[in-house]
Each structure stands twice: as C-alpha cells, then as structure tokens.
Write a protein that holds these residues in place. Structure first.
Motif, PDB file in Angstrom:
ATOM      1  N   UNK A  74      -1.985  -9.286   5.378  1.00  0.00           N
ATOM      2  CA  UNK A  74      -2.898  -9.027   4.234  1.00  0.00           C
ATOM      3  C   UNK A  74      -3.742 -10.532   3.818  1.00  0.00           C
ATOM      4  N   UNK A  75      -2.518 -11.173   3.649  1.00  0.00           N
ATOM      5  CA  UNK A  75      -2.840 -12.608   2.976  1.00  0.00           C
ATOM      6  C   UNK A  75      -3.788 -13.423   3.720  1.00  0.00           C
ATOM      7  N   UNK A  76      -3.740 -13.306   5.161  1.00  0.00           N
ATOM      8  CA  UNK A  76      -4.509 -14.143   6.007  1.00  0.00           C
ATOM      9  C   UNK A  76      -6.379 -13.878   5.699  1.00  0.00           C
ATOM     10  N   UNK A 106      -9.176   0.718  -3.398  1.00  0.00           N
ATOM     11  CA  UNK A 106      -9.465   0.842  -1.977  1.00  0.00           C
ATOM     12  C   UNK A 106     -10.626   1.203  -1.370  1.00  0.00           C
ATOM     13  N   UNK A 107     -10.782   0.936   0.045  1.00  0.00           N
ATOM     14  CA  UNK A 107     -12.130   1.357   0.704  1.00  0.00           C
ATOM     15  C   UNK A 107     -13.274   0.431   0.206  1.00  0.00           C
ATOM     16  N   UNK A 108     -12.717  -0.709  -0.023  1.00  0.00           N
ATOM     17  CA  UNK A 108     -13.971  -1.900  -0.524  1.00  0.00           C
ATOM     18  C   UNK A 108     -13.874  -2.838   0.854  1.00  0.00           C
ATOM     19  N   UNK A 109     -14.948  -3.715   0.827  1.00  0.00           N
ATOM     20  CA  UNK A 109     -14.627  -4.958   1.867  1.00  0.00           C
ATOM     21  C   UNK A 109     -13.566  -5.887   1.153  1.00  0.00           C
ATOM     22  N   UNK A 110     -13.072  -6.537   2.039  1.00  0.00           N
ATOM     23  CA  UNK A 110     -11.926  -7.377   1.832  1.00  0.00           C
ATOM     24  C   UNK A 110     -11.900  -8.211   0.947  1.00  0.00           C
ATOM     25  N   UNK A 169      -8.002  -2.724   6.539  1.00  0.00           N
ATOM     26  CA  UNK A 169      -8.937  -3.727   6.009  1.00  0.00           C
ATOM     27  C   UNK A 169     -10.190  -3.918   7.085  1.00  0.00           C
ATOM     28  N   UNK A 170     -10.356  -3.088   8.050  1.00  0.00           N
ATOM     29  CA  UNK A 170     -11.568  -2.938   8.592  1.00  0.00           C
ATOM     30  C   UNK A 170     -11.502  -3.984   9.686  1.00  0.00           C
ATOM     31  N   UNK A 171     -10.368  -4.357  10.205  1.00  0.00           N
ATOM     32  CA  UNK A 171     -10.289  -5.277  11.289  1.00  0.00           C
ATOM     33  C   UNK A 171     -10.470  -4.561  12.712  1.00  0.00           C
ATOM     34  N   UNK A 172     -11.783  -4.954  13.583  1.00  0.00           N
ATOM     35  CA  UNK A 172     -12.039  -3.930  14.512  1.00  0.00           C
ATOM     36  C   UNK A 172     -11.743  -4.337  15.750  1.00  0.00           C
ATOM     37  N   UNK A 173     -10.330  -4.798  15.756  1.00  0.00           N
ATOM     38  CA  UNK A 173      -9.463  -5.169  16.863  1.00  0.00           C
ATOM     39  C   UNK A 173      -8.254  -4.987  16.737  1.00  0.00           C
ATOM     40  N   UNK A 174      -7.525  -4.594  17.824  1.00  0.00           N
ATOM     41  CA  UNK A 174      -5.849  -4.635  17.700  1.00  0.00           C
ATOM     42  C   UNK A 174      -5.253  -5.734  18.270  1.00  0.00           C
ATOM     43  N   UNK A 175      -4.168  -6.234  17.870  1.00  0.00           N
ATOM     44  CA  UNK A 175      -3.557  -7.623  18.142  1.00  0.00           C
ATOM     45  C   UNK A 175      -3.194  -7.125  19.900  1.00  0.00           C
ATOM     46  N   UNK A 176      -3.231  -7.826  20.716  1.00  0.00           N
ATOM     47  CA  UNK A 176      -3.055  -7.836  22.146  1.00  0.00           C
ATOM     48  C   UNK A 176      -1.258  -7.345  22.362  1.00  0.00           C
ATOM     49  N   UNK A 177      -0.959  -6.546  22.052  1.00  0.00           N
ATOM     50  CA  UNK A 177       0.568  -6.257  21.913  1.00  0.00           C
ATOM     51  C   UNK A 177       1.024  -6.069  23.497  1.00  0.00           C
ATOM     52  N   UNK A 229       4.827  -4.357   7.954  1.00  0.00           N
ATOM     53  CA  UNK A 229       4.017  -3.119   7.202  1.00  0.00           C
ATOM     54  C   UNK A 229       2.732  -3.990   6.355  1.00  0.00           C
ATOM     55  N   UNK A 230       2.954  -5.358   6.265  1.00  0.00           N
ATOM     56  CA  UNK A 230       2.239  -6.132   5.546  1.00  0.00           C
ATOM     57  C   UNK A 230       2.535  -5.723   4.112  1.00  0.00           C
ATOM     58  N   UNK A 231       1.629  -6.194   3.055  1.00  0.00           N
ATOM     59  CA  UNK A 231       2.071  -5.808   1.704  1.00  0.00           C
ATOM     60  C   UNK A 231       1.612  -4.306   1.446  1.00  0.00           C
ATOM     61  N   UNK A 232       2.179  -3.732   0.468  1.00  0.00           N
ATOM     62  CA  UNK A 232       1.907  -2.142   0.365  1.00  0.00           C
ATOM     63  C   UNK A 232       0.599  -2.259  -0.607  1.00  0.00           C
ATOM     64  N   UNK A 233       0.017  -3.121  -0.969  1.00  0.00           N
ATOM     65  CA  UNK A 233      -1.358  -3.101  -1.763  1.00  0.00           C
ATOM     66  C   UNK A 233      -2.410  -2.820  -0.446  1.00  0.00           C
ATOM     67  N   UNK A 234      -2.236  -3.137   0.485  1.00  0.00           N
ATOM     68  CA  UNK A 234      -3.121  -3.019   1.510  1.00  0.00           C
ATOM     69  C   UNK A 234      -2.797  -2.204   2.888  1.00  0.00           C
TER      70      UNK A 234
END
Length: 488
Positions: free
Chosen positions: A1-3, A124-128, A326-334, A348-353
């Motif tokens: 989330x912080x990135x 929630x549900x706002x642009x980053x 957060x609306x990132x329209x791509x998944x990491x290439x796991x 999980x990243x932070x529970x705020x996001x």
C-alpha cells in the motif's frame, strides 16, 4: 500500500525419525502424554515438552509429507520430533489434542504496516491519492506517535495470531514500539529501522533514522522472536544513496532488507528519471538483490527484471487483495516468478487498504487471481499457494532454516485448524481446504517459538478486551481529526 502513496508529494525431510528415535523417547519419557492443556494459563509453561497429537500434520517439507494421526513434539523453542500414528508417545508432556484438526506450520505475512489497523475502514472506494491525501495522511500527521504504533501493532498481532499467522514483516514508524508490541503479543516480527526521503513521524531525514539504527539492530540481534530488519519506503521517495546506506546496514547485520517495488505502472519511469535506471536495475547496481531482500508488490516487472531477479535470492512479497482493492489493474507475475525459481511469499499489506489480515483469505485470492488473469485453471495449484504462505515466505525472509515447515530442529511455530464445521466437511484434499475453504476463524490453537499463545481461540498473552477498548479510543480521536478537517 505504501508504494505510490507519496507520489504527489515528491514526483529432505527430517521426518524419517524411525522406530529407534521413538524407542529412545519412550525410554527417556515413558509411553503416553499425560497432561492435557486445561484452564490454567500456558504462557509461562513449566519447561515441559508439548505434544500436539492426533491431528493431520501438514509438514511442508520438500517431499510434501502429510502425517495422518501424527504428533509434533516440542522441546523448548524447537520441534524435537515428528511421530507417526503408530509410534509411542512420550510421557510427561503438555498434551494438546489435535483430533479433527490440521496441524500446520505458522503462516508468514511477508509485508504489512501493522499499526495501520487503527485506520481500518477510515474510508474506502476512493482513488488512491484522494484516499491518502484527504484521509490517511491527515490522520497519521495528527496521531502517529509511539503509543499509536504500539496499540495498533498489538491490535494487529492479536488478529494475526488468532488467524494462524505466527510471523509478520512490518514497515512503519517507531520501530521500538513495533518490537515491544510484538513481544508482548508473543508473535514473531521482522521489523526495524525505516528510511524514507522526507520527514516522517519518527525521524526527519534518512540520515537521522540510520544514525540511530545500529542500536536497534544490536539490541535484537539474537532475540528469540524479533528479527531485526531494515526497510526503505521506495526508490522514488528515497535517494539512491540513502537506499544504499540502508542496505549496507542490513548487510552488516545479515538482516532482511525490505522495499516497495513496482507497485505502480509509472514507478519504473519515475525511478529512471531520478537514477538513470529502472527499479530492479538500480537495486542491482548497489548489490541489493540477495537472499533476504524483500521486494514488496513487484507487479510491474519486465522480462529483464525477472532475469535479474532469477538466481539472486531476492524474494517477492505478493499482496493480491490490497492491490485489487486499490484498483491496480494487473496481478504480479507470480507464475513466471515461481517458474524462474524466485522466492514468492504472501502479504496482506496494511489493514487500512485490505481490510483484514487473514492469510487464509489471501491464499484464496492469490490462487484465483492468477487463474483469472491467465485464463488457466491449472495455474498456481493449492499446494503451491499454501507453500507460498509457509516455506515460500520463509525463503523470502531468508529464514527457511528456522521457520516455514514442521521439521525437526526448526522453531516451533505451529497452528491447529479445526475441521469440524459444515464448510470444511468432508475433507478429500488437505491443500484444497487450506487454500479455498479454511479461514482464520477456524484456527483454535497457536504455538510461537514453543510457547502456547492462543488456545481454544483465546489469546493468552494480552488482554484482548483492553486492547480493543484502547483501539476504540484511538478511533474516536481519528474521527475528531476528520471532523476538524470537514471529512467524515
């Protein structure tokens, strides 16, 4: 989330014990366990071994061993032995009855910001950047201080422990208070100095943070549950020279090093403008790609990036739910990363996001998003995903010799999952249930470093009701701050 959040501000298994070991245990300790865990607190256990017996033991060794009706013997902070169903049991141990339970390694959360649980659901549900600049930043500016961090980390530690997470990696301010909360809760934490290229709540400059960092690293160098680590926010918020200085500190103490990487589609171009190199190339230029380097998110990686990472030992902390929300329209290439034998763990990243810290839920999402994005139901099978949450995470942290599996000699981080509910019955395939059906609320008992910290779904180390009440008090303060800014 912080990135991306500051962009507007600054452009072989050890199981083969055999009958000989079982016979030796019998001679030493007798034939049966005799003292089942009762009502008295087990937080100050009387140095007796713990015997977790009668469950299905999911070992997570290289062979994928599963012991039905097996037992795990814990002596001190280590796993002393694994016993198959027909092996004699030692006498005199604290007995934990694991009948109708899965016995699994403690889950490993490879990326998060634990104290931000106090900002969960703020909006929630706002642009980053609207979410950050109008809500999160004002709340943090007004309230982030040592007690906020301590109480928020304590709150998250309870949630994680009761959900089966025994190790978490944290990147936030006031490192001493993060460590203190983790110790009080009884969870294993990978945390320490945090560096960012402009004033933060605890230190005004990267140099100030690093100047005071060695004392933390030395204080926790041999701590049983706090693993000292160094964190840099990101290359686009922190000068490369400061990133290198932070990495050298981690290198000196042979400590994990964590940094946000490739979370945003424009991040690589931004870093290239600042350094003349892309993100992964820049980290490679300072030799920071090595075992124990934790690259959080790593969504927008090029083929060249993956080639650089392959064989380096650096690992990825994959945070699918936060990234999706957060609306990132791509998944990491796991799938590509794993195919290149690059370590991948789950966060999980932070529970705020996110807005929770349930790694079982994260496993389910991690599996399904890859199948969806690649149009391939066979990609990332359940056993692979569960390995990401255990041994995969341990390898990302370069702690795989200590945690991540239930093998003799490893730290005793053990979780019991109750399978006695309609949604988990019948059981055909263990990994299928662990990834697609189990949730954190199914966890009943948790052992961290040989200490029983959760029993019968009750946290034994801290007063949960008191922690929750203090969290409500902070919540009221956050609401007052928002009201003062005309945002509710």
């Amino acid at each position: 989330m912080l990135s991306a959040m500051y962009k507007d501000l600054h452009n072989g298994s050890h199981i083969l014990l055999g009958w000989l070991m079982a016979f030796q245990l019998t001679l030493i300790m007798g034939c049966t366990g005799d003292s089942e865990v009762g009502q008295s607190s087990s937080t100050s256990q009387d140095n007796r071994p713990i015997l977790i017996d009668g469950g299905t033991v999911v070992v997570m060794d290289s062979a994928g061993t599963i012991l039905k009706g097996g037992a795990v013997l814990v002596e001190g902070d280590r796993i002393a032995a694994l016993l198959e169903v027909d092996m004699p049991r030692p006498n005199g141990a604290i007995l934990i009855d694991a009948t109708n339970h899965l016995v699994i390694p403690g889950l490993i959360n490879t990326h998060g910001h634990a104290a931000m649980s106090l900002l969960r659901g703020l909006t929630d549900d706002l642009p980053l950047l609207t979410w950050l600049n109008d809500y999160v930043f004002p709340a943090e500016a007004a309230l982030v201080a040592p007690d906020f961090v301590y109480q928020g980390t304590l709150l998250s530690s309870i949630e994680m422990l009761k959900g089966g997470t025994t190790t978490f990696v944290d990147m936030y301010y006031f490192r001493d208070d993060i460590a203190r909360a983790a110790i009080d809760a009884g969870i294993r934490a990978v945390t320490g100095p945090h560096v960012i290229g402009f004033p933060a709540p605890d230190y005004s400059t990267p140099e100030a943070s690093l100047a005071d960092a060695a004392s933390f690293m030395e204080q926790y160098q041999n701590h049983p549950t706090v693993v000292p680590a160094v964190a840099v926010h990101a290359l686009y918020t922190t000068p490369l020279a400061a990133v290198e200085a932070a990495f050298r500190l981690a290198e000196r103490y042979e400590a994990p090093f964590q940094i946000h990487v490739a979370e945003d589609s424009s991040e690589d171009a931004t870093v290239r403008e600042l350094t003349g190199m892309g993100v992964i190339e820049a980290l490679d230029s300072i030799d920071a790609l090595r075992p124990g380097t934790i690259l959080a998110h790593s969504i927008f990686l090029s083929d060249e990036d993956i080639k650089r990472l392959a064989g380096s030992g650096a690992g990825i902390a994959h945070n699918p739910q936060s990234n999706m929300k957060l609306g990132i329209a791509r998944a990491a290439p796991v799938a590509e990363l794993l195919a290149a034998q690059i370590p991948v763990g789950l966060g999980t990243d932070g529970s705020a996001s996110n807005n929770d810290l349930d790694l079982f839920d994260e496993m389910d999402t991690a599996a399904k998003i890859q199948k969806f994005m690649l149009s391939d139901p066979a990609v990332l099978p359940a056993e692979t995903v569960f390995r990401m949450a255990t041994m995969g995470g341990a390898k990302v942290l370069n702690l795989h010799d200590e945690i991540g599996s239930l093998e003799q000699g490893k730290r005793a981080d053990i979780v019991l999952v109750d399978m006695q509910r309609a949604g988990l019955t019948p059981l055909y395939r263990v990994y299928s249930h662990l990834v697609y059906a189990v949730r954190g609320s199914d966890v009943t008992t948790v052992v961290v470093n040989g200490r029983i910290v959760v029993r019968d779904r009750v946290i034994l180390t801290v007063d949960e009701a008191e922690v929750i009440e203090k969290a409500r008090t902070f919540g009221n303060q956050v609401q007052q701050v928002m009201a003062g800014l005309g945002r509710q």
